[in-house]
Design a protein around this motif. Structure first.
Motif, short mmCIF file in Angstrom:
data_model
loop_
_atom_site.label_atom_id
_atom_site.label_comp_id
_atom_site.label_asym_id
_atom_site.label_seq_id
_atom_site.Cartn_x
_atom_site.Cartn_y
_atom_site.Cartn_z
N GLY A 88 0.82 -1.21 0.00
CA GLY A 88 0.00 0.00 0.00
C GLY A 88 0.85 1.25 0.00
N LYS A 89 1.95 1.22 0.74
CA LYS A 89 2.83 2.38 0.79
C LYS A 89 3.47 2.63 -0.58
N THR A 90 3.80 1.56 -1.29
CA THR A 90 4.36 1.69 -2.63
C THR A 90 3.35 2.36 -3.55
N LYS A 91 2.10 1.94 -3.49
CA LYS A 91 1.05 2.55 -4.31
C LYS A 91 0.84 4.01 -3.91
N LEU A 92 0.88 4.26 -2.61
CA LEU A 92 0.72 5.61 -2.09
C LEU A 92 1.83 6.52 -2.61
N GLN A 93 3.05 6.02 -2.59
CA GLN A 93 4.20 6.79 -3.08
C GLN A 93 4.03 7.13 -4.56
N SER A 94 3.57 6.17 -5.35
CA SER A 94 3.41 6.45 -6.78
C SER A 94 2.32 7.49 -7.03
N LEU A 95 1.26 7.48 -6.20
CA LEU A 95 0.23 8.51 -6.33
C LEU A 95 0.78 9.88 -5.89
N LEU A 96 1.58 9.89 -4.86
CA LEU A 96 2.14 11.16 -4.39
C LEU A 96 3.11 11.76 -5.39
N ASP A 97 3.76 10.92 -6.17
CA ASP A 97 4.72 11.41 -7.16
C ASP A 97 4.08 12.40 -8.14
N LYS A 98 2.80 12.19 -8.46
CA LYS A 98 2.15 13.11 -9.40
C LYS A 98 1.86 14.48 -8.78
N TYR A 99 1.89 14.56 -7.44
CA TYR A 99 1.64 15.84 -6.76
C TYR A 99 2.92 16.57 -6.40
N LYS A 100 4.05 15.92 -6.58
CA LYS A 100 5.34 16.56 -6.24
C LYS A 100 5.79 17.50 -7.31
#
Length: 72
Positions: A60-72
């Motif tokens: 889940g954290k891996t998926k969360l990180q990939s989603l956060l990448d688009k907001y960085k």
């Protein structure tokens, strides 16, 4: 998780339901793990549950990180 990532989650989870869902799951897994790991003794079933929760939390954290990448 680092503070700037936590800030991104707080800022965007109202509009991004997938992000909110993943964050809620992450918190749930964390609470369940903490509850199990605070026990003085774990049964074999509980030990298995701990391993499974750690795997789910990491995925889940891996998926969360990939989603956060688009907001960085």
């Amino acid at each position: 998780m680092e503070q700037f990532e936590m800030d991104l989650i707080e800022k965007h989870m109202a509009q991004d339901m997938e992000l909110k869902s993943l964050w809620d799951l992450h918190l749930e897994y964390e609470q369940r793990l903490e509850k199990l790991l605070n026990k003085p003794f774990l049964s074999p079933t509980e030990e298995s549950d701990v391993k499974e929760l750690k795997k789910k939390k990491l995925a889940g954290k891996t998926k969360l990180q990939s989603l956060l990448d688009k907001y960085k």
